[in-house]
Design a protein around this motif. Structure first.
Motif, PDB file in Angstrom:
ATOM      1  N   LEU A  27       0.825  -1.207   0.000  1.00 21.81           N
ATOM      2  CA  LEU A  27       0.000   0.000   0.000  1.00 21.81           C
ATOM      3  C   LEU A  27       0.859   1.256   0.000  1.00 21.81           C
ATOM      4  CD1 LEU A  27      -2.938   1.003   0.170  1.00 21.81           C
ATOM      5  CD2 LEU A  27      -2.726   0.936   2.654  1.00 21.81           C
ATOM      6  N   ARG A  28       1.934   1.248   0.740  1.00 23.60           N
ATOM      7  CA  ARG A  28       2.810   2.417   0.816  1.00 23.60           C
ATOM      8  C   ARG A  28       3.390   2.743  -0.556  1.00 23.60           C
ATOM      9  NH1 ARG A  28       5.796   0.443   4.172  1.00 23.60           N
ATOM     10  NH2 ARG A  28       4.963   1.373   6.077  1.00 23.60           N
ATOM     11  N   ASP A  29       3.839   1.716  -1.291  1.00 22.66           N
ATOM     12  CA  ASP A  29       4.427   1.942  -2.609  1.00 22.66           C
ATOM     13  C   ASP A  29       3.394   2.484  -3.585  1.00 22.66           C
ATOM     14  OD1 ASP A  29       6.801   0.970  -1.603  1.00 22.66           O
ATOM     15  OD2 ASP A  29       6.558  -1.035  -2.474  1.00 22.66           O
ATOM     16  N   VAL A  30       2.231   1.872  -3.603  1.00 23.38           N
ATOM     17  CA  VAL A  30       1.169   2.295  -4.518  1.00 23.38           C
ATOM     18  C   VAL A  30       0.760   3.731  -4.222  1.00 23.38           C
ATOM     19  CG1 VAL A  30      -1.229   1.886  -5.210  1.00 23.38           C
ATOM     20  CG2 VAL A  30       0.317  -0.041  -4.876  1.00 23.38           C
ATOM     21  N   PHE A  31       0.650   4.054  -2.950  1.00 27.33           N
ATOM     22  CA  PHE A  31       0.228   5.395  -2.562  1.00 27.33           C
ATOM     23  C   PHE A  31       1.271   6.434  -2.953  1.00 27.33           C
ATOM     24  CE2 PHE A  31       0.256   8.881   0.485  1.00 27.33           C
ATOM     25  CZ  PHE A  31      -1.036   9.368   0.304  1.00 27.33           C
ATOM     26  N   GLN A  32       2.541   6.149  -2.708  1.00 26.50           N
ATOM     27  CA  GLN A  32       3.591   7.109  -3.032  1.00 26.50           C
ATOM     28  C   GLN A  32       3.643   7.391  -4.535  1.00 26.50           C
ATOM     29  OE1 GLN A  32       7.067   5.315  -1.298  1.00 26.50           O
ATOM     30  NE2 GLN A  32       6.729   6.263   0.714  1.00 26.50           N
ATOM     31  N   VAL A  33       3.508   6.351  -5.350  1.00 29.49           N
ATOM     32  CA  VAL A  33       3.517   6.536  -6.800  1.00 29.49           C
ATOM     33  C   VAL A  33       2.303   7.350  -7.241  1.00 29.49           C
ATOM     34  CG1 VAL A  33       3.292   5.336  -9.011  1.00 29.49           C
ATOM     35  CG2 VAL A  33       4.889   4.485  -7.280  1.00 29.49           C
TER      36      VAL A  33
END
Length: 309
Positions: A27-33
């Motif tokens: 979730l963190r990666d998807v959100f940052q992108v």
């Protein structure tokens, strides 16, 4: 991220053609992108919009989304793909409210979409003038009128926050009126009456009896180009443009307000930040008393009020 297998069996991570990580489960990666992509597209509040889009997808509040990011939650590949689609729409500057189908106004959750003007946070302070006047009215059932109600935001705020008042609202766009009726049905204010009518001729049966008339009319000059793509490309032109100087509908509201309001009744008009003086002069010349312009929470002139003599 989409994952493919090489002939040797090793997994590889690929990028979506637009450049974002597609299918990632973190979730963190998807959100940052997503937030970065929205920032690159010029979205004013990219992190907030990314949180709201993710919350819309998963049925969560912003706070719950933030907790999930900190906690290290994951998305399924299908969820990540669906979120990518939502982000792509927002990056193309489709209004966030059209994507989620919801606009928040004061305490209300309103249904919105193509064909209706999306209510703005600054209009909440405009509505407050009408709500305060209704609460202070010297009658047991004060009457408020919202002209050009659109989504019904102002009318429903008055009806629900001043439940002893009788509220009447008019809209003349068939596309917007669909949303007006839907929001009235959802919220269920028994003291609200809706009519499909042009504001110039609305409510003749109320002439001389109304305590407050309020409107957020179209006030953009015809030759002006709204800066934000969300406004320029998606808000109905009939809700934006108000003639060569933007004040054609304001002039009509002056006439209609004189007809509808009782002596001492209040007219409340939303407008652009540079139009206050012109509207005060217009109303004063038409015989209104105590015309005054008020700032919104950003200290930009937003509302002009006047009293029926």
């Amino acid at each position: 991220m989409r994952r493919n297998e090489r002939p040797d069996g090793d997994d590889v991570t690929t990028l979506h053609p637009a450049g974002e990580l597609h299918g990632s489960r973190a979730l963190r990666d998807v959100f940052q992108v997503a937030a970065g992509r929205l920032a690159d597209a010029g979205v004013p509040d990219p992190q907030v919009d990314a949180e709201l889009l993710l919350g819309h997808l998963r049925g969560l509040s912003r706070g719950e989304v933030q907790v999930g990011v900190i906690r290290g939650d994951e998305l399924s590949a299908d969820e990540a793909a669906a979120f990518d689609d939502l982000v792509a729409r927002r990056a193309a500057r489709e209004p966030l409210q059209h994507i989620t189908g919801v606009a928040y106004f004061r305490h209300l959750e309103l249904a919105v979409g193509p064909g209706v003007f999306v209510p703005r946070p600054e209009t909440e302070s405009v509505a407050q003038f009408a709500i305060d006047a209704l609460r202070a009215a010297p009658v047991p059932e004060p009457i408020g009128v919202d002209l050009g109600t659109g989504s019904g935001a102002i009318a429903l705020a008055m009806a629900t926050e001043v439940p002893h008042a009788r509220i009447h609202a008019a809209e003349n766009s068939p596309y917007a009126f669909v949303w007006t009726k839907e929001n009235a049905r959802r919220i269920g204010a028994d003291n609200l009456r809706l009519v499909f009518a042009d504001l110039a001729v609305a409510f003749p049966e109320l002439d001389g009896t109304v305590d407050v008339v309020i409107s957020n009319p179209p006030y953009v000059p015809d030759d002006a180009i709204p800066r934000d793509p969300e406004v320029r490309l998606h808000d109905p032109h009939a809700a934006l443009y108000g003639g060569p100087d933007g004040l054609d509908v304001v002039r009509e509201l002056s006439h209609v307000g004189m007809r509808l309001l009782r002596p001492g009744g209040l007219l409340v008009i939303e407008h652009g930040e540079l139009q206050g003086r012109a509207i005060r002069d217009l109303l004063t010349a038409a015989g209104w008393r105590a015309a005054a312009t008020h700032p919104d929470l950003t200290l930009r002139d937003r509302t002009t009020t006047a009293i029926r003599p």
